[in-house]
Scaffold this motif. Structure first.
Motif, PDB file in Angstrom:
ATOM      1  N   VAL A 105      70.253  49.342  45.770  1.00  0.00           N
ATOM      2  CA  VAL A 105      71.444  48.849  45.608  1.00  0.00           C
ATOM      3  C   VAL A 105      72.060  48.405  46.931  1.00  0.00           C
ATOM      4  O   VAL A 105      72.170  49.058  47.820  1.00  0.00           O
ATOM      5  CB  VAL A 105      72.575  49.449  44.625  1.00  0.00           C
ATOM      6  N   GLY A 106      72.776  46.938  46.949  1.00  0.00           N
ATOM      7  CA  GLY A 106      73.507  46.761  48.204  1.00  0.00           C
ATOM      8  C   GLY A 106      72.740  46.313  49.356  1.00  0.00           C
ATOM      9  O   GLY A 106      73.337  46.667  50.597  1.00  0.00           O
ATOM     10  N   LEU A 141      76.931  47.323  53.985  1.00  0.00           N
ATOM     11  CA  LEU A 141      77.696  48.653  54.387  1.00  0.00           C
ATOM     12  C   LEU A 141      77.731  49.716  53.141  1.00  0.00           C
ATOM     13  O   LEU A 141      77.507  50.893  53.774  1.00  0.00           O
ATOM     14  CB  LEU A 141      78.892  48.639  55.078  1.00  0.00           C
ATOM     15  N   GLN A 142      77.525  49.175  51.864  1.00  0.00           N
ATOM     16  CA  GLN A 142      77.594  50.310  50.950  1.00  0.00           C
ATOM     17  C   GLN A 142      76.200  50.396  50.386  1.00  0.00           C
ATOM     18  O   GLN A 142      76.313  50.773  49.013  1.00  0.00           O
ATOM     19  CB  GLN A 142      78.443  49.778  49.962  1.00  0.00           C
ATOM     20  N   GLU A 143      75.113  50.015  51.063  1.00  0.00           N
ATOM     21  CA  GLU A 143      73.669  50.324  50.555  1.00  0.00           C
ATOM     22  C   GLU A 143      73.408  51.660  49.949  1.00  0.00           C
ATOM     23  O   GLU A 143      74.045  52.649  50.690  1.00  0.00           O
ATOM     24  CB  GLU A 143      72.924  49.757  51.700  1.00  0.00           C
ATOM     25  N   SER A 144      72.557  51.629  49.095  1.00  0.00           N
ATOM     26  CA  SER A 144      72.024  52.877  48.506  1.00  0.00           C
ATOM     27  C   SER A 144      70.744  52.950  47.894  1.00  0.00           C
ATOM     28  O   SER A 144      70.245  51.691  47.529  1.00  0.00           O
ATOM     29  CB  SER A 144      73.261  53.488  47.523  1.00  0.00           C
ATOM     30  N   TRP A 145      70.245  54.063  47.832  1.00  0.00           N
ATOM     31  CA  TRP A 145      68.934  54.061  47.482  1.00  0.00           C
ATOM     32  C   TRP A 145      68.910  55.241  46.264  1.00  0.00           C
ATOM     33  O   TRP A 145      69.381  56.432  46.955  1.00  0.00           O
ATOM     34  CB  TRP A 145      67.808  54.256  48.243  1.00  0.00           C
ATOM     35  N   THR A 146      68.099  55.032  45.163  1.00  0.00           N
ATOM     36  CA  THR A 146      68.433  56.291  44.354  1.00  0.00           C
ATOM     37  C   THR A 146      67.040  56.890  44.031  1.00  0.00           C
ATOM     38  O   THR A 146      65.878  55.879  43.654  1.00  0.00           O
ATOM     39  CB  THR A 146      68.986  55.947  42.887  1.00  0.00           C
TER      40      THR A 146
END
Length: 424
Positions: free
Chosen positions: A388-389, A393-398
């Motif tokens: 996501v993203g 700067l707010q990128e994430s990986w789940t």
């Protein structure tokens, strides 16, 4: 060339010790592949821990060397690999196959879009990893290592050699310099296929390369005071005219073509003060299409817009120097595609379906572009999980359903490198 090299590899194979290539059913039933699956599952926590540490090693465009050193050190922990860092900074780990065999390349880019000085501190909560660059594409490099470790520890033998590569220069103005350099190396004569790891959607298989043309335009003039020198040609005004004309011309080009294309002014700058006519103005422009003809048409429209706008600005000036313009190419990603009836595509589709995925062939701009452009069969596949993203700067990986994407990548890699069972 590739068919000839594959034939040589086949002649060099010692068939008395190695059986014929495994089918997908035979492969998934193989004890060594089941062991590789087990390794993928058991190493999850350790791989994620390394991904966190690697994310916090900056890898801005043209500044990837600290991360390359970290990756090379990690790769070197595994036995049986020839580790090196090439002239442009790619990290290579070659796993030998039969003598003089063809090579299957599997690659993930190590660079991120974030400039030097960006604060990177990974926050972890409930399998969600948040930080700039954690997904795109640090997770891709982590998956590359996960596959390397699984194949190594399961002691899977392959006829073809496997080249694991963490590439530089995929993002921004890197212009695929890592993959382009790799494909120009002497080793490339043995390349049989390239699999790139990038992107999140586990169903997508990139089989078409979206090409791009990128330019930096710099307009220079005499500048001056906004009141006292009014009438001097204004670089900012000329730049605005270029953008306006190009927008209209590019829209007309796109309307006349069935293929998809895009254009964008990504960066712009110049000037010294609000009350000064700038002496310099610049912008960077990106044009994209998977259709080479459309890409040329967009570039032509852009160049014509630049010339026309500068001519008008110089005709309107009252005093001062005439504007000059520099138009510099800062990126040229080739368009291309891997034939739908290629062995690589057919095997990928079969493997994805066997794992319950719903494969969709799509187009994108990735490291695979450079391979497709020279006729080397190539695809780009998912890094797994949920991203996501990206580029924010707010990128994430789940870490969600990641194992299935790793299994798909593993099977494709083994099928393309002719995994075999040793006769005992």
């Amino acid at each position: 060339m590739y068919r000839f090299l594959k034939a040589l590899a086949g002649l060099a194979l010692t068939t008395a010790a190695i059986a014929e290539p495994l089918s997908i059913v035979e492969m998934t039933d193989s004890a060594t592949v089941r062991e590789a699956y087990h390794v993928l599952e058991q190493q999850r926590s350790d791989v994620n821990d390394w991904m966190v540490a690697l994310t916090e090693v900056p890898a801005p465009p043209f500044g990837e060397s600290p991360r390359a050193a970290n990756i090379a050190s990690k790769f070197a922990e595994l036995p049986g690999l020839e580790i090196s860092i090439d002239d442009v900074g790619n990290v290579l780990a070659l796993r030998p196959g039969a003598p003089d065999a063809a090579i299957v390349v599997i690659a993930a880019h190590m660079d991120t879009v974030f400039p030097a000085g960006t604060e990177i501190d990974v926050a972890v909560s409930d399998n969600v990893f948040a930080a700039p660059g954690v997904g795109d594409n640090t997770r891709g490099v982590a998956m590359l290592y996960a596959l390397m470790r699984a194949v190594t520890l399961a002691q899977i033998e392959t006829e073809k050699a496997i080249l694991f590569v963490a590439t530089v220069g995929e993002e921004g103005l890197g212009d695929l310099r890592g993959t382009k350099h790799l494909l120009a190396s002497p080793l490339a004569e043995r390349f049989d296929a390239l699999i790139a790891i990038d992107g999140s959607n586990p169903n997508l298989i990139v089989s078409t390369a979206v090409g791009s043309r990128r330019f930096r335009v710099t307009i220079r003039g005499s500048g001056g005071h906004s009141w006292g020198d009014f009438g001097h040609a204004n670089p900012h005004h000329a730049l605005a005219s270029i953008i306006t004309q190009f927008t209209a011309n590019a829209d007309a080009v796109l309307a006349a073509q069935p293929s998809k294309g895009s254009y964008s002014v990504g960066r712009i700058g110049g000037g010294t003060a609000v009350n000064a006519i700038p002496f310099e103005s610049w912008m960077e422009v990106d044009m994209r299409s998977a259709d080479p003809v459309l890409l040329v048409a967009l570039e032509t429209a852009f160049r014509q817009s630049v010339v026309a706008a500068i001519d008008v600005a110089n005709q309107r000036r009252v005093g001062g120097q005439a504007l000059s313009v520099d138009l510099v190419s800062v990126g040229a990603r080739p368009a291309g595609s891997t034939p739908l009836d290629s062995l690589l595509i057919r095997r990928a589709l079969t493997i994805w379906r066997s794992l319950g995925l719903e494969p969709v062939l799509t187009a994108s701009s990735t490291d695979a572009n450079a391979a497709m452009a020279v006729g080397l069969p190539a695809v780009t596949i998912s890094r797994g999980g949920i991203s996501v993203g990206a580029h924010g700067l707010q990128e994430s990986w789940t870490d969600h359903d990641t194992l299935r994407s790793e299994q798909a990548a593993l099977l494709l890699l083994l099928m393309m490198s002719d995994a075999r069972q040793v006769q005992r």
